[in-house]
Design a protein around this motif. Structure first.
Motif, PDB file in Angstrom:
ATOM      1  N   HIS A   1      -0.098 -10.041  29.893  1.00 43.52           N
ATOM      2  CA  HIS A   1      -1.173  -9.807  30.863  1.00 43.52           C
ATOM      3  C   HIS A   1      -0.794  -8.705  31.854  1.00 43.52           C
ATOM      4  O   HIS A   1      -1.591  -7.809  32.123  1.00 43.52           O
ATOM      5  N   PHE A   2       0.431  -8.764  32.387  1.00 38.70           N
ATOM      6  CA  PHE A   2       0.867  -7.755  33.352  1.00 38.70           C
ATOM      7  C   PHE A   2       0.954  -6.373  32.713  1.00 38.70           C
ATOM      8  O   PHE A   2       0.643  -5.368  33.348  1.00 38.70           O
ATOM      9  N   THR A   3       1.359  -6.321  31.457  1.00 36.39           N
ATOM     10  CA  THR A   3       1.426  -5.046  30.743  1.00 36.39           C
ATOM     11  C   THR A   3       0.036  -4.445  30.603  1.00 36.39           C
ATOM     12  O   THR A   3      -0.155  -3.251  30.835  1.00 36.39           O
ATOM     13  N   LYS A   4      -0.941  -5.284  30.234  1.00 41.11           N
ATOM     14  CA  LYS A   4      -2.322  -4.805  30.108  1.00 41.11           C
ATOM     15  C   LYS A   4      -2.876  -4.343  31.453  1.00 41.11           C
ATOM     16  O   LYS A   4      -3.557  -3.324  31.536  1.00 41.11           O
ATOM     17  N   LYS A   5      -2.606  -5.097  32.508  1.00 37.83           N
ATOM     18  CA  LYS A   5      -3.095  -4.733  33.846  1.00 37.83           C
ATOM     19  C   LYS A   5      -2.478  -3.423  34.309  1.00 37.83           C
ATOM     20  O   LYS A   5      -3.162  -2.583  34.896  1.00 37.83           O
ATOM     21  N   ALA A   6      -1.177  -3.255  34.069  1.00 38.27           N
ATOM     22  CA  ALA A   6      -0.497  -2.023  34.473  1.00 38.27           C
ATOM     23  C   ALA A   6      -1.050  -0.824  33.697  1.00 38.27           C
ATOM     24  O   ALA A   6      -1.239   0.256  34.273  1.00 38.27           O
ATOM     25  N   ALA A   7      -1.305  -0.994  32.420  1.00 36.53           N
ATOM     26  CA  ALA A   7      -1.851   0.085  31.603  1.00 36.53           C
ATOM     27  C   ALA A   7      -3.248   0.478  32.071  1.00 36.53           C
ATOM     28  O   ALA A   7      -3.618   1.653  32.029  1.00 36.53           O
ATOM     29  N   ALA A   8      -4.011  -0.504  32.537  1.00 33.71           N
ATOM     30  CA  ALA A   8      -5.363  -0.238  33.020  1.00 33.71           C
ATOM     31  C   ALA A   8      -5.373   0.230  34.477  1.00 33.71           C
ATOM     32  O   ALA A   8      -6.404   0.642  34.989  1.00 33.71           O
ATOM     33  N   GLY A   9      -4.232   0.137  35.158  1.00 33.80           N
ATOM     34  CA  GLY A   9      -4.143   0.544  36.552  1.00 33.80           C
ATOM     35  C   GLY A   9      -4.815  -0.413  37.511  1.00 33.80           C
ATOM     36  O   GLY A   9      -5.246  -0.026  38.595  1.00 33.80           O
ATOM     37  N   LYS A  10      -4.921  -1.677  37.117  1.00 28.99           N
ATOM     38  CA  LYS A  10      -5.584  -2.674  37.957  1.00 28.99           C
ATOM     39  C   LYS A  10      -4.557  -3.584  38.612  1.00 28.99           C
ATOM     40  O   LYS A  10      -3.458  -3.773  38.111  1.00 28.99           O
ATOM     41  N   ASP A  11      -4.967  -4.171  39.756  1.00 28.85           N
ATOM     42  CA  ASP A  11      -4.110  -5.130  40.451  1.00 28.85           C
ATOM     43  C   ASP A  11      -4.178  -6.487  39.767  1.00 28.85           C
ATOM     44  O   ASP A  11      -5.169  -6.837  39.134  1.00 28.85           O
ATOM     45  N   THR A  12      -3.109  -7.240  39.957  1.00 28.49           N
ATOM     46  CA  THR A  12      -3.026  -8.580  39.384  1.00 28.49           C
ATOM     47  C   THR A  12      -3.351  -9.594  40.466  1.00 28.49           C
ATOM     48  O   THR A  12      -2.966  -9.430  41.625  1.00 28.49           O
ATOM     49  N   ARG A  13      -4.048 -10.665  40.100  1.00 28.82           N
ATOM     50  CA  ARG A  13      -4.380 -11.714  41.057  1.00 28.82           C
ATOM     51  C   ARG A  13      -3.108 -12.413  41.526  1.00 28.82           C
ATOM     52  O   ARG A  13      -2.169 -12.623  40.760  1.00 28.82           O
ATOM     53  N   THR A  14      -3.105 -12.819  42.795  1.00 33.22           N
ATOM     54  CA  THR A  14      -1.929 -13.499  43.335  1.00 33.22           C
ATOM     55  C   THR A  14      -1.677 -14.822  42.636  1.00 33.22           C
ATOM     56  O   THR A  14      -0.532 -15.241  42.491  1.00 33.22           O
ATOM     57  N   SER A  15      -2.734 -15.493  42.184  1.00 30.30           N
ATOM     58  CA  SER A  15      -2.538 -16.755  41.469  1.00 30.30           C
ATOM     59  C   SER A  15      -1.742 -16.534  40.193  1.00 30.30           C
ATOM     60  O   SER A  15      -0.881 -17.343  39.838  1.00 30.30           O
ATOM     61  N   HIS A  16      -1.991 -15.427  39.519  1.00 27.93           N
ATOM     62  CA  HIS A  16      -1.245 -15.122  38.303  1.00 27.93           C
ATOM     63  C   HIS A  16       0.198 -14.744  38.634  1.00 27.93           C
ATOM     64  O   HIS A  16       1.123 -15.094  37.894  1.00 27.93           O
ATOM     65  N   LEU A  17       0.386 -14.056  39.745  1.00 28.46           N
ATOM     66  CA  LEU A  17       1.747 -13.689  40.155  1.00 28.46           C
ATOM     67  C   LEU A  17       2.583 -14.931  40.441  1.00 28.46           C
ATOM     68  O   LEU A  17       3.724 -15.040  39.985  1.00 28.46           O
ATOM     69  N   VAL A  18       2.029 -15.866  41.206  1.00 29.67           N
ATOM     70  CA  VAL A  18       2.804 -17.052  41.567  1.00 29.67           C
ATOM     71  C   VAL A  18       3.052 -17.928  40.341  1.00 29.67           C
ATOM     72  O   VAL A  18       4.154 -18.457  40.164  1.00 29.67           O
ATOM     73  N   MET A  19       2.055 -18.081  39.477  1.00 29.73           N
ATOM     74  CA  MET A  19       2.267 -18.880  38.265  1.00 29.73           C
ATOM     75  C   MET A  19       3.337 -18.247  37.381  1.00 29.73           C
ATOM     76  O   MET A  19       4.217 -18.946  36.865  1.00 29.73           O
ATOM     77  N   ALA A  20       3.268 -16.935  37.216  1.00 26.86           N
ATOM     78  CA  ALA A  20       4.258 -16.246  36.395  1.00 26.86           C
ATOM     79  C   ALA A  20       5.649 -16.362  37.017  1.00 26.86           C
ATOM     80  O   ALA A  20       6.638 -16.621  36.314  1.00 26.86           O
ATOM     81  N   GLY A  21       5.730 -16.184  38.333  1.00 22.97           N
ATOM     82  CA  GLY A  21       7.017 -16.289  39.013  1.00 22.97           C
ATOM     83  C   GLY A  21       7.640 -17.664  38.860  1.00 22.97           C
ATOM     84  O   GLY A  21       8.848 -17.805  38.647  1.00 22.97           O
ATOM     85  N   ILE A  22       6.820 -18.693  38.943  1.00 21.77           N
ATOM     86  CA  ILE A  22       7.313 -20.058  38.764  1.00 21.77           C
ATOM     87  C   ILE A  22       7.784 -20.246  37.323  1.00 21.77           C
ATOM     88  O   ILE A  22       8.854 -20.819  37.079  1.00 21.77           O
ATOM     89  N   CYS A  23       7.005 -19.753  36.376  1.00 19.54           N
ATOM     90  CA  CYS A  23       7.409 -19.864  34.961  1.00 19.54           C
ATOM     91  C   CYS A  23       8.736 -19.154  34.718  1.00 19.54           C
ATOM     92  O   CYS A  23       9.630 -19.706  34.075  1.00 19.54           O
TER      93      CYS A  23
ATOM     94  N   CYS B   1       4.184 -11.265  45.220  1.00 18.25           N
ATOM     95  CA  CYS B   1       3.129 -12.206  45.605  1.00 18.25           C
ATOM     96  C   CYS B   1       3.153 -12.467  47.110  1.00 18.25           C
ATOM     97  O   CYS B   1       2.112 -12.486  47.765  1.00 18.25           O
ATOM     98  N   ILE B   2       4.351 -12.675  47.659  1.00 16.18           N
ATOM     99  CA  ILE B   2       4.503 -12.971  49.084  1.00 16.18           C
ATOM    100  C   ILE B   2       3.994 -11.820  49.946  1.00 16.18           C
ATOM    101  O   ILE B   2       3.429 -12.037  51.016  1.00 16.18           O
ATOM    102  N   GLU B   3       4.169 -10.590  49.468  1.00 16.39           N
ATOM    103  CA  GLU B   3       3.662  -9.428  50.208  1.00 16.39           C
ATOM    104  C   GLU B   3       2.147  -9.474  50.325  1.00 16.39           C
ATOM    105  O   GLU B   3       1.579  -8.979  51.287  1.00 16.39           O
TER     106      GLU B   3
END
Length: 185
Positions: A47-69, A86-88
């Motif tokens: 998901h992060f690879t696709k978002k980075a390729a598209a130049g879009k921001d990632t939702r904080t909920s996805h950041l925290v879930m990924a970080g926990i995983c 995410c904290i930023e």
């Protein structure tokens, strides 16, 4: 793998497996939880690879879930990087908790103290908050702190908090008792 599995977006696969991993932890089936967190981490990587390729921001909920995983499966560098990102963006209690845990596992005592000290009081997670205060105090008072012991104490506090949350009516979501209430994501 089903015929339609390629139609499922990676973030949805990550979210679902994150939820399954948390439910497995609550049942104390830690091997199954690790399997789910591994699948979720791979999905969030995609998901992060696709978002980075598209130049879009990632939702904080996805950041925290990924970080926990990432933290739960031992990818502490990735977990710390994602959780600090995410904290930023937003103050999410689980992000502070797991960022401090990842920093402690990496041997970064000052970073662990910084994140654990910033755990918000408004989260309503008294067991975790008290354990974090004790660990911050212990780390600061020692020249050579036992960071692995601190991580074990925090993990034990998280399990105790999960038990409290299961019994607390405020944390029930439409009668479901197998999920905790996540504040902020």
């Amino acid at each position: 793998m089903s015929f339609f599995s390629h139609l499922v977006q990676p973030y949805r696969k990550g979210e679902k497996n994150f939820e399954r991993g948390r439910a497995a932890e609550l049942r104390r089936d830690f091997q199954k939880a690790e399997d789910y967190f591994t699948i979720a981490a791979q999905a969030f990587d995609e998901h992060f690879t696709k978002k980075a390729a598209a130049g879009k921001d990632t939702r904080t909920s996805h950041l925290v879930m990924a970080g926990i995983c990432y933290t739960r499966i031992g990818r502490f560098e990735d977990g710390l990087r994602i959780l600090e990102q995410c904290i930023e963006t937003k103050d999410i209690p689980d992000a502070f908790l797991h960022a401090g845990y990842a920093a402690a596992k990496l041997g970064l005592a000052e970073k662990a103290v910084s994140h654990w000290k910033s755990f918000p009081d408004w989260a309503g997670q008294r067991v975790i908050a008290n354990a974090l205060k004790e660990q911050v105090k212990a780390i600061r008072s020692s020249e050579k702190p036992d960071l692995q012991g601190a991580c074990e104490a925090v993990a034990k506090a998280v399990q105790e908090q999960d038990k409290v949350n299961q019994n607390d009516r405020k944390f029930r979501d439409r009668g479901q008792r197998d999920r905790e209430h996540r504040q902020g994501y």
